[in-house]
Design a protein around this motif. Sequence first.
Motif, PDB file in Angstrom:
ATOM      1  N   ALA A   1     -10.932   4.512   5.620  1.00  0.00           N
ATOM      2  CA  ALA A   1     -10.354   3.324   3.687  1.00  0.00           C
ATOM      3  C   ALA A   1      -9.185   3.291   3.926  1.00  0.00           C
ATOM      4  O   ALA A   1      -9.507   2.307   2.743  1.00  0.00           O
ATOM      5  N   VAL A   2      -8.100   4.038   4.341  1.00  0.00           N
ATOM      6  CA  VAL A   2      -6.832   3.212   4.377  1.00  0.00           C
ATOM      7  C   VAL A   2      -7.139   2.096   4.573  1.00  0.00           C
ATOM      8  O   VAL A   2      -6.639   1.208   4.198  1.00  0.00           O
ATOM      9  N   ARG A   3      -7.342   1.938   5.668  1.00  0.00           N
ATOM     10  CA  ARG A   3      -7.919   0.406   6.609  1.00  0.00           C
ATOM     11  C   ARG A   3      -8.308  -0.654   5.115  1.00  0.00           C
ATOM     12  O   ARG A   3      -7.685  -2.020   5.063  1.00  0.00           O
ATOM     13  N   GLN A   4      -9.676  -0.340   4.446  1.00  0.00           N
ATOM     14  CA  GLN A   4      -9.738  -0.963   3.742  1.00  0.00           C
ATOM     15  C   GLN A   4      -9.444  -1.468   2.112  1.00  0.00           C
ATOM     16  O   GLN A   4      -8.923  -2.402   2.426  1.00  0.00           O
ATOM     17  N   ARG A   5      -8.212  -0.182   2.013  1.00  0.00           N
ATOM     18  CA  ARG A   5      -7.593   0.390   0.854  1.00  0.00           C
ATOM     19  C   ARG A   5      -6.129  -1.148   1.310  1.00  0.00           C
ATOM     20  O   ARG A   5      -5.810  -1.898   0.251  1.00  0.00           O
TER      21      ARG A   5
ATOM     22  N   ALA B   1      -6.118  -5.030  -0.933  1.00  0.00           N
ATOM     23  CA  ALA B   1      -3.910  -5.192  -1.573  1.00  0.00           C
ATOM     24  C   ALA B   1      -4.044  -5.860  -1.035  1.00  0.00           C
ATOM     25  O   ALA B   1      -3.473  -7.151  -1.547  1.00  0.00           O
ATOM     26  N   SER B   2      -4.313  -6.407   0.255  1.00  0.00           N
ATOM     27  CA  SER B   2      -3.350  -7.998   0.595  1.00  0.00           C
ATOM     28  C   SER B   2      -4.152  -8.933   0.158  1.00  0.00           C
ATOM     29  O   SER B   2      -4.064 -10.314  -0.131  1.00  0.00           O
ATOM     30  N   SER B   3      -5.529  -8.563   0.332  1.00  0.00           N
ATOM     31  CA  SER B   3      -6.324 -10.069   0.224  1.00  0.00           C
ATOM     32  C   SER B   3      -6.585 -10.206  -1.296  1.00  0.00           C
ATOM     33  O   SER B   3      -7.096 -11.710  -1.750  1.00  0.00           O
ATOM     34  N   ARG B   4      -6.596  -9.252  -2.715  1.00  0.00           N
ATOM     35  CA  ARG B   4      -6.636  -9.905  -4.188  1.00  0.00           C
ATOM     36  C   ARG B   4      -5.001  -9.189  -4.514  1.00  0.00           C
ATOM     37  O   ARG B   4      -5.046  -9.297  -5.783  1.00  0.00           O
TER      38      ARG B   4
ATOM     39  N   LEU C   1       0.870  -1.329  -0.494  1.00  0.00           N
ATOM     40  CA  LEU C   1      -0.006  -0.078  -0.087  1.00  0.00           C
ATOM     41  C   LEU C   1       0.663   1.163  -0.170  1.00  0.00           C
ATOM     42  O   LEU C   1       1.875   0.713   1.136  1.00  0.00           O
ATOM     43  N   VAL C   2       1.402   1.904  -1.366  1.00  0.00           N
ATOM     44  CA  VAL C   2       1.303   3.623  -1.290  1.00  0.00           C
ATOM     45  C   VAL C   2       0.201   4.308  -0.508  1.00  0.00           C
ATOM     46  O   VAL C   2      -0.491   4.586  -1.541  1.00  0.00           O
TER      47      VAL C   2
END
Length: 471
Positions: free
Chosen positions: A274-278, A282-285, A222-223
Amino acid sequence: MFKSPFHLPTLSLITAACAGGSTHPGNPDPAMATRQPASADNPLFQPSTLPYQAPPFDRIKVEHYQPALEEGMRRHLAEVESIAGASSEPTFDNTVAALERAGDLLTRAVYVFYPIVSANTSDSLQAVQTEVAPKLAAHTDAIYLNDKLFRRVKSIYDRRDALKLQGEEKRLIERYHRDFIRAGAQLSESDKTRLRAMNQEEARLTTEFQQKLLAATKIGALVLTDRSELDGMTDAEIAAAEAAAKERGLTGKFVIPLQNTTQHPAQASLRNRAVRQRLFEASSRRAERGDTNDTRAIVRRLAKLRAERAVLLGFRNHAAYALDDQVARTPEAAIGLLNQLVEPATARARAEAAKMQAMIDREGGGFTLAPWDWQFYAEQVRRQEYDLDEEQLKPYFEVERVLRDGVFFAANKLYGLTFKERKDLPVYHPDVRVYEVFDGAGQPTALYYTDLFKRDNKSGGAWMNNFVGQS
């Protein structure tokens, strides 16, 4: 990891690697060198002269691995053919023990190569892995599907009581006989040909999957561009994210590297939903983005391939094949155990989720608890109910304290083991530390390598490999 069927080197040497903690850069990727011929210049061709035959990492280069692996396979097969073609009556010593002693060069090369590919890989090492993986699969089949060799093993197995084999010898011949059958020794020649093709394809696909997953994990990090997006993280964690960005040439940005699972330490502290969701997505997909690192087609093909192989070997499906020699023995038994856990586990999860949702509602959150909220609100509930703040506990779980006052202390109390750091032995990465292990009588027993930090060129998870096996 590839495991050759017949070899046990002489001394015990263990390496442990555990992804986690802070992120460190990997070694520079050496250019793919011209392959060297088998020679005395290759340190893998002779047993190491270091304590416990520890690998001489200061001398081993990328170009040494493939010649050692291929020459090791050639020598091993010659030894196996000599055992299989012997005119003498099969005995435990001239067949089973002889197989155990065979393949020392291949063993030495495999035991060093595959841990390094997992812990400190590079483009050059992956190129070697891609080329040798199907060859190693074919090598294993050349042994297990050798009809002359199987007849010798079966002869000893059938006469194990008459030969008065006991203890380890009896257990070993039973294991050999079972492994030969599970590997297809009783198949027809046409089915053996099919099986060889399947095993080589699986080796190629498994290697490709591992390499794609590692690349996807690195690319999927995540950037973030704004420091405010890291609200909730400590100054040290933000500094680590800034350093991770610089390592990727992203100066002025922040990077949260992906861990091996969807559970990331940052999820417990990031206040920006929103950052937590990103981060979660990013990890799960990470390997489902439709790019060159997408693994879904490989997974589908591996599942189909393993199902076909299981049927060829006489099993209903791959699960039945995989569990046949395990404690559970059948898929039904394994699923039965899991089903016993379903009701209490889901009841506990629902109760925890209800507490978290109640906190979200009290705060006027206006949303339903989602997977990316779980760690954050679990920490909030923990603080509220138990006055427990994980940040206050972190100083007690500093790496050195966990290792010295946790792992080594417990090993001493349970088994009488003691550990002394060795800084004189070469390692494959600056993060690695080496400890000599002593038994309860103070006698030297083994070496223990620790490699505790996450790297982009290191497979995730908690795992270990041997550098040298025990005889």
